[in-house]
Design a protein around this motif. Sequence first.
Motif, short mmCIF file in Angstrom:
data_model
loop_
_atom_site.label_atom_id
_atom_site.label_comp_id
_atom_site.label_asym_id
_atom_site.label_seq_id
_atom_site.Cartn_x
_atom_site.Cartn_y
_atom_site.Cartn_z
N CYS A 1 127.21 -14.42 36.64
CA CYS A 1 127.14 -13.26 37.54
C CYS A 1 127.90 -13.55 38.83
N PHE B 1 120.83 -15.96 41.20
CA PHE B 1 120.70 -15.83 39.74
C PHE B 1 120.11 -17.11 39.18
N LEU C 1 118.36 -11.85 38.17
CA LEU C 1 118.97 -11.67 39.49
C LEU C 1 117.84 -11.30 40.44
N ILE D 1 128.56 -8.91 35.37
CA ILE D 1 127.72 -9.76 34.52
C ILE D 1 128.50 -10.05 33.24
#
Length: 343
Positions: A67, A81, A92, A108
């Motif tokens: 991410c 994350f 997250l 993502i």
Amino acid sequence: MADRGSWALAITVCAAGFLVVRADSITETPVGQLFVYELHREVFQSEFEPFHKVFGHVFNDPMVFKCNKERFPDLPRWLRFTQRDPFENGFLYGTPLPQDQGRNIIEIFVINKRSYDTFKERLVISVGPAVKQMPYQAEFFIELREIEKVLPAAVQEEIRLDVQHLWGTSRLDFINISSALDRGGRVPLPLPGYFEGVYVKLGSDQPFSKCMLRLDSAAHRSECASGGKISGDCSTCSNPSNCISWCKSALPEAKYQDSRSAAVSSPHDPGERQRAAADGRWRSEHRGPSSPVFTAAADGRAGHGPELILTAAVCANGFKLHYLCLALCVHLIIQSNMLYDHI
């Protein structure tokens, strides 16, 4: 030209098969409250389903999530994350501050560790203004938990209900959840029964209960420092894994911030007043705003260069006028034809 077009088409098809993209996911969160977004493996598992149909069975594929903020290598400063294992979900989470308001676009990437297929999704997080005022805040330490085990909504509800009995109100909201490793805690041994520990902060508009006020008492701190039996522990836990470590729990400074700020701006302690006065005298002695060199530079009485202003300001503000600094200033004044009669 036809061959070149065929190659371009082939590359486009291969790229589309390697990286699958779907519509954006959109969510909102207010300032000052915990935000959690769970990345479910089973949801992304269906994105690789065509390959499973070819082989005639469905795999429980390990997946790794990556991410980052769109067009940036990292996440926004307020967002974190975590994913413990490729066979577990990712999370997250974070608490946005007032300066974090706005639109956050998170990319993502999902990597299937069995087939190494890649899937991409965009998450749009809209951070809005605070919707609740929570002047009363308390932080609790849960020793037998890890961050990934506390972020699911069901576990948060268990903890909230336990704190509700302790606080005496149901008007509670999570403000923050953080791992003890982020507070300088030790990495636990990779053995059963060892945990990193988690800090959870909740807030409310309702005052603390009498039991919770013991956390701010001198008797409580003394008992915890001695390591003996804790008499004021009135916490309860429906799940043993959610039990609170009473000595590592505290009432943060939020409730007392205004009064402490007033005390700092107008110190009542004689020692503080003396130190403030001494600090003012030191600044006055070292500033030297009335020195001749500084006055000449500040008044701008002729076309002296920028090096004169800079040197004079450094000499007057940063140091006392030592002989070397004074000689340099005089030299520059002579060069600029600005030597006064009293020098």
